[in-house]
Design a protein around this motif. Structure first.
Motif, PDB file in Angstrom:
ATOM      1  N   PHE A 256      53.544 -14.666  -4.780  1.00 51.81           N
ATOM      2  CA  PHE A 256      54.088 -14.407  -3.480  1.00 51.81           C
ATOM      3  C   PHE A 256      53.914 -13.101  -2.858  1.00 51.81           C
ATOM      4  N   ASP A 257      53.778 -13.036  -1.639  1.00 50.81           N
ATOM      5  CA  ASP A 257      53.780 -11.868  -0.986  1.00 50.81           C
ATOM      6  C   ASP A 257      54.177 -12.184   0.657  1.00 50.81           C
ATOM      7  N   SER A 258      54.981 -11.357   1.202  1.00 49.38           N
ATOM      8  CA  SER A 258      55.287 -11.428   2.558  1.00 49.38           C
ATOM      9  C   SER A 258      54.064 -11.048   3.377  1.00 49.38           C
ATOM     10  N   ASN A 259      53.136 -10.502   2.836  1.00 48.71           N
ATOM     11  CA  ASN A 259      52.036 -10.023   3.516  1.00 48.71           C
ATOM     12  C   ASN A 259      50.565 -11.096   3.273  1.00 48.71           C
ATOM     13  N   ALA A 260      50.557 -11.885   4.182  1.00 49.76           N
ATOM     14  CA  ALA A 260      49.634 -13.116   3.725  1.00 49.76           C
ATOM     15  C   ALA A 260      48.246 -12.448   3.527  1.00 49.76           C
ATOM     16  N   THR A 261      47.875 -11.391   4.388  1.00 50.73           N
ATOM     17  CA  THR A 261      46.427 -10.997   3.960  1.00 50.73           C
ATOM     18  C   THR A 261      46.220 -10.627   2.238  1.00 50.73           C
ATOM     19  N   SER A 262      47.197  -9.741   1.993  1.00 47.50           N
ATOM     20  CA  SER A 262      47.281  -9.446   0.477  1.00 47.50           C
ATOM     21  C   SER A 262      47.407 -10.739  -0.301  1.00 47.50           C
ATOM     22  N   LEU A 263      48.283 -11.688  -0.068  1.00 45.73           N
ATOM     23  CA  LEU A 263      48.485 -12.604  -0.935  1.00 45.73           C
ATOM     24  C   LEU A 263      47.203 -13.721  -1.033  1.00 45.73           C
ATOM     25  N   GLN A 264      46.367 -13.876   0.087  1.00 42.17           N
ATOM     26  CA  GLN A 264      45.453 -14.611   0.056  1.00 42.17           C
ATOM     27  C   GLN A 264      44.276 -14.061  -0.744  1.00 42.17           C
ATOM     28  N   ARG A 265      44.217 -12.697  -0.601  1.00 38.68           N
ATOM     29  CA  ARG A 265      43.044 -11.908  -1.105  1.00 38.68           C
ATOM     30  C   ARG A 265      43.075 -11.952  -2.696  1.00 38.68           C
ATOM     31  N   LEU A 266      44.404 -11.731  -3.034  1.00 34.75           N
ATOM     32  CA  LEU A 266      44.701 -11.906  -4.681  1.00 34.75           C
ATOM     33  C   LEU A 266      44.304 -13.224  -5.216  1.00 34.75           C
ATOM     34  N   THR A 267      45.021 -14.277  -4.356  1.00 33.83           N
ATOM     35  CA  THR A 267      44.626 -15.556  -4.720  1.00 33.83           C
ATOM     36  C   THR A 267      43.366 -15.970  -5.069  1.00 33.83           C
ATOM     37  N   GLN A 268      42.478 -15.715  -4.024  1.00 29.83           N
ATOM     38  CA  GLN A 268      41.040 -15.905  -3.970  1.00 29.83           C
ATOM     39  C   GLN A 268      40.311 -15.386  -5.165  1.00 29.83           C
ATOM     40  N   ALA A 269      40.608 -13.826  -5.309  1.00 27.81           N
ATOM     41  CA  ALA A 269      40.151 -13.319  -6.432  1.00 27.81           C
ATOM     42  C   ALA A 269      40.384 -13.811  -7.740  1.00 27.81           C
ATOM     43  N   LEU A 270      41.770 -14.272  -7.905  1.00 29.59           N
ATOM     44  CA  LEU A 270      42.071 -14.968  -9.207  1.00 29.59           C
ATOM     45  C   LEU A 270      41.335 -16.221  -9.353  1.00 29.59           C
TER      46      LEU A 270
END
Lengths: 283, 283
Positions: B157-171
């Motif tokens: 979870f992150d309130s910053n959707a960009t940051s959240l999406q970037r990590l989700t995709q990277a993982l």
């Protein structure tokens, strides 16, 4: 032994080599004795990188300043925005204080430290006569400080005639009334102090920098070299029954002055600030 | 208490602020325990001066390297000539080793340190499920390290959707077979580990970063914040009878890894070198 935490203020000593430096032990023992949360650490910096390193150290907020040692004492003056009077006289610094705006204020305590070391061992300087052999940075610093302390006459020697002449003229130009002359590297009976300010004696097998055959029985033979602690010159002096004054006294005597200058000694801060206001001018 | 002499090798920790850092005490105690002649000192460096300072530190021969802390972990990667795999994954470094040619090799031990801290307290990671709240540098490091250690599923979870999406995709892009999903900042009964990787909790009055109302009875609540040592989240977890894992374990567990990486632990040097050969590629 030094306590280091996140609030510790840092002082670095810059030299090449640096492994032989005794300043870390001396300064850190001083900090511990006085309850100052500061640490002095050795930085081995080649001459070619001095400017790079000093520029970088500008950005370290908790860096109180740097102690400058061989071979950087002359070159480091170029990076100081302000120089103390002793630094101007010698054209060298052994301490740079980092100001709040990141600029450096340079000072030179070698000469004052040497004289303080002599006085601290109950040697009288006022009215006496000295021979200084070596007119590089160390010799210049000691010569000016001896004049400040009231020496009556100074003989100088250097195998480099240009260096010798430059210091002779600078000292004569001070108008202090001190008799300044050029001399051989040989102690005379009239010399109360005989000072080796050359690097000769640092390496095993170096020749004696000064001939002591004619030294008077009450002469004090001083060596500015700190390593080895006991140079051949000092051994020779002892063998002749003369008093000796090793180089470490200079450093020991100037630690407190440098710590105060760096703003790390609360109780000396006011004095230091006042002294600097009086002393410091633009280079 | 640290012994410092002219031969001491120096490590600096760079941060802004730095007064709160516990690394000096941890590293210096480690050096003393292992008889390593090295000292870690705090350097307070504003972000605007990071490049200036790192450039200057190139010129210090006896500087083993630097430990990088907030806010410099991302920016410092730009100065590294080489990055370890963990540093590439996270886009951040917490350690820069000064090579003989003066260049920096960057590495990131935060994630490995966190996992080592869990394992060292007998927590099993393999096959378990975790929630990580916060996908900045710390969250990224912990997520990769948990995958390396065999975690079965990760909620982010992150309130910053960009940051959240970037990590989700990277993982998801690692192809590790780990189930990676986005989540609310709320522990579920299935989460074995709940990790706060946000700065929320550093200041008094910060809200709870994670809702623990639905946490399972065997969940371990971990906070990466080191100061305060006991955050509101950890207090809340204790009040609910849950196991807690404070931030200091991460640092304690990564000290030896960093010292070895910096080449200061003779007995670990070989292992460290081998690990780096395998791990390090050009960024």
């Amino acid at each position: 032994m030094t306590h280091i935490d996140g609030e510790t203020r840092i002082v670095a000593i810059l030299g090449d080599p640096i492994a032989q430096a005794k300043s870390p032990q001396l300064f850190n023992a001083f900090f511990e004795r006085h309850g100052v949360n500061a640490a002095l650490v050795p930085f081995h910096v080649p001459a070619a990188d001095l400017g790079l390193v000093l520029d970088g150290l500008h950005g370290i907020v908790n860096l109180a300043g740097v102690v400058v040692t061989v071979p950087h004492k002359l070159q480091a003056t170029a990076y100081a925005a302000r120089l103390s009077e002793a630094a101007q006289q010698t054209g060298a610094v052994n301490c740079l204080r980092r100001e709040a705006d990141g600029s450096w204020t340079g000072a030179m305590f070698d000469g004052a430290g040497f004289v303080k070391g002599l006085l601290g061992r109950a040697h009288v300087v006022r009215g006496k006569s000295a021979l200084i052999v070596g007119t590089g940075g160390a010799g210049v610093a000691v010569a000016h400080a001896l004049i400040d302390a009231g020496i009556a006459s100074l003989d100088l020697f250097d195998s480099n005639a240009t260096s010798l002449q430059r210091l002779t003229q600078a000292l004569q130009g001070r108008g202090s009334g001190v008799v300044v002359g050029e001399s051989a590297a040989r102690a005379r009976a009239g010399h109360d102090f005989v000072v080796n300010a050359t690097p000769c004696g640092m390496r095993a097998g170096d020749p004696l920098p000064i001939d002591l055959a004619d030294a008077g029985p009450h002469a004090v033979i001083a060596d500015l070299i700190m390593k080895p602690a006991q140079t051949r010159l000092l051994e020779e002096a002892e063998a002749r029954g003369l008093a000796t004054h090793p180089g470490r006294h200079l450093l020991e005597s100037s630690v407190e002055e440098m710590v105060a200058f760096l703003g790390l000694l609360a109780q000396s801060q006011e004095r230091s600030t006042a002294a600097c206001k009086a002393e410091i001018e633009s280079p």
